[in-house]
Design an enzyme around this catalytic site. Structure first.
Site, short mmCIF file in Angstrom:
data_model
loop_
_atom_site.label_atom_id
_atom_site.label_comp_id
_atom_site.label_asym_id
_atom_site.label_seq_id
_atom_site.Cartn_x
_atom_site.Cartn_y
_atom_site.Cartn_z
N LYS A 248 -19.71 18.04 -24.51
CA LYS A 248 -18.27 18.19 -24.78
C LYS A 248 -18.11 18.71 -26.21
O LYS A 248 -18.86 18.28 -27.10
CB LYS A 248 -17.62 16.82 -24.60
N SER B 82 -10.29 13.76 -20.58
CA SER B 82 -10.30 14.97 -21.38
C SER B 82 -11.62 15.74 -21.30
O SER B 82 -11.67 16.91 -21.68
CB SER B 82 -10.02 14.62 -22.85
N SER C 141 -11.77 9.24 -20.29
CA SER C 141 -12.09 10.67 -20.31
C SER C 141 -13.45 11.07 -19.78
O SER C 141 -13.69 12.27 -19.59
CB SER C 141 -11.95 11.21 -21.73
N1 GLN Z 1 -6.04 10.24 -21.22
C1 GLN Z 1 -6.30 9.31 -22.27
C2 GLN Z 1 -5.66 9.77 -23.55
O1 GLN Z 1 -5.11 10.83 -23.56
C3 GLN Z 1 -7.78 9.09 -22.45
C4 GLN Z 1 -8.41 10.12 -23.27
C5 GLN Z 1 -9.87 9.84 -23.56
O2 GLN Z 1 -10.48 8.97 -22.99
N2 GLN Z 1 -10.37 10.57 -24.53
O3 GLN Z 1 -5.67 9.08 -24.53
#
Ligand code: GLN
Length: 487
Positions: free
Chosen positions: A79, A154, A178
């Site tokens: 990532k 994400s 994510s």
């Molecule tokens: N969707 C969640 C957020 O926007 C989780 C994101 C993540 O785990 N990085 O905070």
């Protein structure tokens, strides 16, 4: 059979038996990327030359008769919020668009130490804030099962790359779901390890008390392999846990005799898609038939988790993102004085969602509101953690959905941040409690995969892998390949 359709452990085996070379494996993946990346758009940066050079080094080691590390010659992706020395690390943000880290994240160094082959850096929601990759400053990645749907976020680029057979494994980061959400939406396996199990050094911080790096893979054995490579204490991360790393592959046994599984009723939320609920209930029946004892448990504070998460995560983000001021590194806007320069830099550099969260977090931490919001959220966090402690007095693991729905269409929720946040209702409590959880496919609805979540005790990754493996082996979801637009 094409090499890119195999699992990491299968290719590991072929490499050791000298049935294939590391160069052939790398070439097969580079060819696959050339064939489908236009449709999927998983990568921000591709590194084919470095990948081939690494593969050649592995082949030289094989020729010299040297021992290979478990991930040697097996191609994967990172990532783009994980620093790799000399390779652009953008975090999906304009503000870091041209940032080239002068150092490796600990996970990147460990993978290099294993001679793993890195194919490139994958797309994400800006600074890992989002559930679909639609918040990336550059482009939206697509779901290999349905190119008009999101891959989840994400870590959507890593999820899409692994699911589309462009990589054997990927790393993501999981602050509130994510790793697990893209795994669920893309029909693969994703593990959020215990907080502190994997070093965060060199992971660009979002919510530091929640962030954890984890693997996305095509099956549970591959997940165990990658975990073995990245887990372990790191003196460079003060939150890293000092506990020996077990051989996770030893946990993979195909029955569940004696395992006690809890079903937390609060996770079967209003708004849960009936097809998702049916797949989860079917999975619970199957776990029972594999020898597990399943019972309902209650985790009464679950309903407050989403609100607490979005206060804690945004508060930490507002503090972490303060460093992007145009001075040390990253984008710099023009301005006549320093305040004007900061303002231009941050207005030009951050997208809408990052700005929204910086403002929300700054508000929650400001004097007069701190007690009412941030401190209260911390107290709720303690109650949620206690719910987990109590549940784990009775059972070994918990089983729940990952998401209330399957992958949604690109564009469906972008105008409605709250609808987007609701995606995380079943994943954020796990980060608040710091416990590990795995996502794996447990069915399909309308051609899209449904994810099953198995949650464990702190440092209980082995129990998760055992339950996940037994379930996987009793099904064939891990043998299905995403069509990538070819139906
Ligand atoms: N969707 C969640 C957020 O926007 C989780 C994101 C993540 O785990 N990085 O905070």
């Amino acid at each position: 059979m094409e090499l890119h359709t195999l699992k990491a452990h299968e290719l590991q085996d072929k490499l050791r038996k000298k049935e294939v070379s590391a160069t052939e494996i790398a070439q097969s993946f580079l060819k696959r990327i050339d064939a489908v990346e236009d449709k999927v758009q998983a990568f921000i940066t591709r590194t084919p030359e470095a990948a081939l050079a690494q593969a050649r080094r592995v082949d030289e080691k094989i020729a010299r008769g040297e021992r290979l590390a478990p991930l040697a010659g097996l191609p994967g992706v990172l990532k783009d919020n994980i620093c790799v020395k000399g390779t652009k690390t953008t975090c999906g943000s304009r503000i870091l668009e041209n940032f080239v880290p002068p150092y490796d994240a600990t996970v990147a160094a460990r993978l290099a130490g294993q001679d793993a082959v890195i194919l490139g850096k994958t797309n994400l929601d800006e600074f890992a804030m989002g559930s679909s990759t639609e918040n990336s400053a550059f482009f939206t990645s697509r779901n290999p099962w349905d190119l008009s749907a999101v891959p989840g976020g994400s870590s959507g680029g890593s999820g899409a790359a692994v699911s589309a057979a462009m990589a054997l494994w990927g790393l993501g980061s999981d602050t509130g779901g994510s790793v697990r959400l893209p795994a669920a939406f893309c029909g693969i396996v994703g593990l959020k390890p215990t907080y502190g199990r994997v070093s965060r050094y060199g992971l660009v911080a979002y919510g530091s008390s929640l962030d954890q790096i984890g693997p996305l893979t095509r099956d549970v054995r591959d997940c165990a392999l990658v975990m073995g490579a990245i887990a372990g204490h790191d003196p460079l991360d003060s939150t890293s846990v000092e506990a020996p790393v077990p051989d996770y592959t030893k946990a993979l046994v195909p029955d569940l005799k004696g395992m006690k599984i809890g079903i937390p009723k609060e996770y079967f939320v209003a708004g849960l898609d009936p097809a998702v609920e049916k797949a989860i209930q079917g999975a619970i029946e199957q776990l029972r038939s594999l020898g597990a004892e399943c019972r309902e448990v209650s985790m009464p504070h679950t309903e407050y988790a989403l609100a607490a998460y979005y206060l804690i995560a945004t508060s930490e983000a507002s503090s972490n993102l303060a460093r992007y001021d145009g001075v040390g590194y990253g984008h710099r806007g023009q301005g006549n004085d320093i305040v004007a320069m900061y303002k231009r830099t941050r207005t030009e550099g951050f997208g809408e969602e990052a700005r929204r969260r910086i403002m929300l977090g700054t508000y929650a931490l400001s004097s007069g509101y701190y007690d009412a919001y941030y401190l209260k959220a911390l107290k709720v966090r303690t109650l949620i953690r206690q719910d987990f402690d109590k549940a784990f007095d009775q059972v070994d693991v918990l089983v729940a959905p990952i998401s209330p729905t399957t992958a949604f269409k690109i564009g469906e929720k972008v105008e409605d941040p709250l609808a987007m946040y609701l995606q995380d209702v079943c994943t954020v409590p796990i980060n608040l409690a710091g416990v590990p959880a795995i996502s794996l496919p447990c069915g399909f609805s309308g051609g899209l995969p449904v994810g099953l979540q198995i949650i464990g005790r702190p440092l209980g990754e082995e129990a998760l892998l055992r339950a996940a493996y037994a379930f996987e082996q009793a099904n064939d979801y891990h043998r299905r390949l995403a069509p990538v637009g070819e139906v």
